[in-house]
Design an enzyme around this catalytic site. Sequence first.
Site: not given
Ligand SMILES: Cc1ncc(COP(=O)(O)O)c(C=O)c1O
Length: 413
Positions: A132, A209, A212, A235, A373
Amino acid sequence: MHNTTVDTNQTFDITRVRDLFPILDQQVNGHPLVYFDNAATTQKPIQVIESLNSYYKGYNANIHRGIHSLAEKATVAYESTRESVMNFINAPEKEEIIFTKGTSESINLVAATYGRTNLNTGDEVIISGMEHHSNIVPWQLICEEKGAELKVVRISDSGEFQMEEFAGLLSDKTKIVAVGYASNALGSINPVAEIIEMAHRYGAVVLLDAAQAVAHLDVDVKKLNCDFFAFSGHKMYGPTGVGVLYGKRKLLEAMPPYQGGGEMIKEVTFERTTYADIPYKFEAGTPNIADVIALKPAIEFLNNLGKKNIHTHEENLLQHATERLREIKKVNIYADISNKVSVLSFTLENMHAFDAGILLDARGIAIRTGHHCTQPLMARFGIEGTIRASFAAYNTVEEVDQLADAVEKISNR
Ligand SMILES: Cc1ncc(COP(=O)(O)O)c(C=O)c1O
């Protein structure tokens, strides 16, 4: 024939689960809402909504510094979420749990503090090709600043992390490895335990990270032995505006603060400031008290249902959806593999993803379209974006059939 793989999970009373989510009971564009945008954000159970309500109605107060009763009550509730999170991810100590506003902030924190202190010219940071943007850009920024290099593990045609590629990139120059536990755009679950073990052999620290992963998989940071672990409350059935960074005590203690302000100090003079112990060193200013408190009932919701039960349920939905969509000629599924969280990403040969999104919304079906993203991942597949349906504990087989029927119809236009 569609229904062959549908296994109704007996321990999982879907009607009772759905009853906990008031938002689901509504019509959108004249149809019952089918919410399949869970990888972007999940809906919130009534316990979470009521927790927010009762904080603001009953004991709104600033935490930690107050001696009055409301401040004490709010402080206890806030700190009790820290303990819940510790247990939820099996962290060794509650001081290793830092509240942030989300995964993005957690990763930025590590890049700006650990990265800034430990990266030097010629050092390398490894990420994967399915990250992401939140797990790309903070590393680009700090690599540029420190003269370090960002290396990327290429993704296979089937959307999987390639261990041989990773092994080839690892070297004594590797200082940080930052990878997703599961891909938001494809659903692929990465072999994080092996990644961590291999990176540690070269003395690199590993950030996962887990945005998900936490709502779908059993998580054990102690067993994984990861150094940093980032995720977002919204999430995993919790509120927006609250996230978590777990870090090993030794690393957190050696890191400089991320932001300066109230709460994060021991003593301030104009000449010199000493910092509070962890976790407070990293929680400058008034935190997001209400949302941190409301993260606890979200964790309880997940614990009460049981991750294994949720996973089985979501796996059934994913399998059924995959089988139904495979039958539709113009559908191309990305990462049609078995080791996934409940994300189904696909394109339609004759239609832009955005148009498909509009047509599905007209039928009350909420999915996400676009690059999710993950622009470099889309570029790797030579596409602008996909249509993504992502499933949660409250989704049903009937809803999946509605999606499949609708995709079939719109693909024949
Ligand atoms: C894999 C992953 N990393 C990071 C993020 C960023 O999360 P946040 O927008 O809650 O900071 C997301 C959000 O879609 C994500 O799916």
